[in-house]
Scaffold this motif. Sequence first.
Motif, PDB file in Angstrom:
ATOM      1  N   ASP A 161       0.665  -1.576   0.212  1.00 37.57           N
ATOM      2  CA  ASP A 161       0.010   0.140  -0.239  1.00 37.57           C
ATOM      3  C   ASP A 161       0.908   1.587   0.527  1.00 37.57           C
ATOM      4  O   ASP A 161       0.291   2.452  -0.266  1.00 37.57           O
ATOM      5  CB  ASP A 161      -0.890   0.198   1.351  1.00 37.57           C
ATOM      6  N   THR A 162       2.537   0.809   0.314  1.00 40.09           N
ATOM      7  CA  THR A 162       3.022   2.412   0.498  1.00 40.09           C
ATOM      8  C   THR A 162       4.535   2.118  -0.540  1.00 40.09           C
ATOM      9  O   THR A 162       4.880   1.414  -0.852  1.00 40.09           O
ATOM     10  CB  THR A 162       3.734   2.268   1.416  1.00 40.09           C
ATOM     11  N   ASP A 186     -10.960   3.378  -1.045  1.00 45.12           N
ATOM     12  CA  ASP A 186     -10.873   4.951  -1.369  1.00 45.12           C
ATOM     13  C   ASP A 186     -10.588   6.419  -1.330  1.00 45.12           C
ATOM     14  O   ASP A 186     -11.067   7.971  -1.895  1.00 45.12           O
ATOM     15  CB  ASP A 186     -12.888   5.474  -1.384  1.00 45.12           C
ATOM     16  N   THR A 187      -9.116   6.576  -0.607  1.00 40.78           N
ATOM     17  CA  THR A 187      -8.699   7.205  -0.076  1.00 40.78           C
ATOM     18  C   THR A 187      -7.311   6.964  -0.284  1.00 40.78           C
ATOM     19  O   THR A 187      -6.521   5.857  -0.231  1.00 40.78           O
ATOM     20  CB  THR A 187      -8.904   7.070   1.763  1.00 40.78           C
ATOM     21  N   ASP A 188      -6.753   8.257  -0.651  1.00 41.62           N
ATOM     22  CA  ASP A 188      -5.034   7.891  -0.931  1.00 41.62           C
ATOM     23  C   ASP A 188      -4.679   9.216   0.127  1.00 41.62           C
ATOM     24  O   ASP A 188      -4.907  10.542  -0.327  1.00 41.62           O
ATOM     25  CB  ASP A 188      -4.405   8.221  -2.219  1.00 41.62           C
ATOM     26  N   VAL A 189      -2.689   9.046   0.454  1.00 41.97           N
ATOM     27  CA  VAL A 189      -2.723  10.100   0.688  1.00 41.97           C
ATOM     28  C   VAL A 189      -1.226  10.352   0.641  1.00 41.97           C
ATOM     29  O   VAL A 189      -0.741   9.395  -0.412  1.00 41.97           O
ATOM     30  CB  VAL A 189      -2.432   9.988   2.622  1.00 41.97           C
ATOM     31  N   GLN A 190      -1.038  11.431  -0.133  1.00 38.30           N
ATOM     32  CA  GLN A 190       0.551  11.375  -0.886  1.00 38.30           C
ATOM     33  C   GLN A 190       1.141  12.562  -0.372  1.00 38.30           C
ATOM     34  O   GLN A 190       0.802  13.728   0.595  1.00 38.30           O
ATOM     35  CB  GLN A 190       0.693  12.672  -1.505  1.00 38.30           C
ATOM     36  N   ASN A 203       3.952  18.859   2.826  1.00 37.75           N
ATOM     37  CA  ASN A 203       2.896  18.950   2.366  1.00 37.75           C
ATOM     38  C   ASN A 203       2.076  18.514   1.968  1.00 37.75           C
ATOM     39  O   ASN A 203       2.521  16.243   1.933  1.00 37.75           O
ATOM     40  CB  ASN A 203       2.823  20.247   0.905  1.00 37.75           C
ATOM     41  N   VAL A 204       1.180  17.630   2.125  1.00 36.87           N
ATOM     42  CA  VAL A 204       0.081  17.209   2.086  1.00 36.87           C
ATOM     43  C   VAL A 204      -1.354  17.099   1.462  1.00 36.87           C
ATOM     44  O   VAL A 204      -2.086  17.977   1.565  1.00 36.87           O
ATOM     45  CB  VAL A 204      -0.527  16.243   4.147  1.00 36.87           C
ATOM     46  N   GLU A 205      -1.721  15.519   0.711  1.00 33.87           N
ATOM     47  CA  GLU A 205      -2.391  15.386  -0.197  1.00 33.87           C
ATOM     48  C   GLU A 205      -2.999  14.566  -0.423  1.00 33.87           C
ATOM     49  O   GLU A 205      -2.886  13.523  -0.163  1.00 33.87           O
ATOM     50  CB  GLU A 205      -2.279  16.081  -1.642  1.00 33.87           C
ATOM     51  N   VAL A 206      -4.507  14.827   0.580  1.00 38.57           N
ATOM     52  CA  VAL A 206      -5.366  13.450   0.280  1.00 38.57           C
ATOM     53  C   VAL A 206      -6.039  13.368  -0.567  1.00 38.57           C
ATOM     54  O   VAL A 206      -7.281  14.298  -1.267  1.00 38.57           O
ATOM     55  CB  VAL A 206      -6.128  13.779   1.803  1.00 38.57           C
TER      56      VAL A 206
END
Length: 287
Positions: A161-162, A186-190, A203-206
């Motif tokens: 997953d990573t 349904d959810t990804d995090v960068q 910085n974080v983007e969901v």
Amino acid sequence: MKFSKIVLALALLAGANAAKDFRPTASVSVGHRNIGSGLSADGIQGEVQLESEVSDELKVGLNYDHEQASGGNPIKSVFARLSQKMAGGDVDADLEMNMGDNQLAGDVTYNRNGNQVVAHVNSGNSNVVERVELSRDGFKGTFHTGSQNVDLQAQVDLDSDTNMLVKMSQADNAASVEINHNLDADTDVQVNLNPSADNMGANVEVTRRLDADNTVKPRFDMNSKKLTCAWVRKLDAGRTATVNVDPDNSFDLEVESNNKADWSGKISAPWGNPGDADIKVSRQFSF
């Protein structure tokens, strides 16, 4: 004879001897800046790219820029894209000549057995070859011929997953890290990190899929303490609409299509003054 003229002459010679019908496609983009100030000739933007598949191995074309027409030469550049088999691999050359300075630039790529070598050339550079990239699997190394500096990039799956991407630049004496994690279906995090910057440049983007047609992408920057957001909605006939909101700066609405022969468009406006929007529409035509 200059290097750029030699390459251009070879491309024209190959085109003259090709048997394929010369049927160009035209990618047209028309826009107007600051529509709130009224329509004017000075505000009009227009770009056209003409491209023709002369043969299975060769494509040639030109780029037209309306804003350059006032300077006497609306042709911005001419280009050639050539593909050939060589030494057991595939060679692709994507070269473009700028009509303003007559310099030729582009990439020559060689692929064989999972290895890729890319040479970025520029006839205006004293070295001609500005940089060389070597890629295999998740690794890429770049050598800059002028500065003799090296950039390294490596990508690895930490688990199912990573994924982590690490970039290092010798010239900037800096490194950056990008981590992508799948939280659920349904959810990804960068997460992006720059260890040498304040707050590690984090910085974080969901990316959250609300349903089959709607996705939201909030993004938070630790240094600026700024929150921006994008909303992507699937439309009919393969179209998507994307709204980007930056409360401190601007608002964008873009409609795109997976069919190049369909119209696409974009409206960009300052957040506090939507009347000063820039408008742009584009489409590809085949003849």
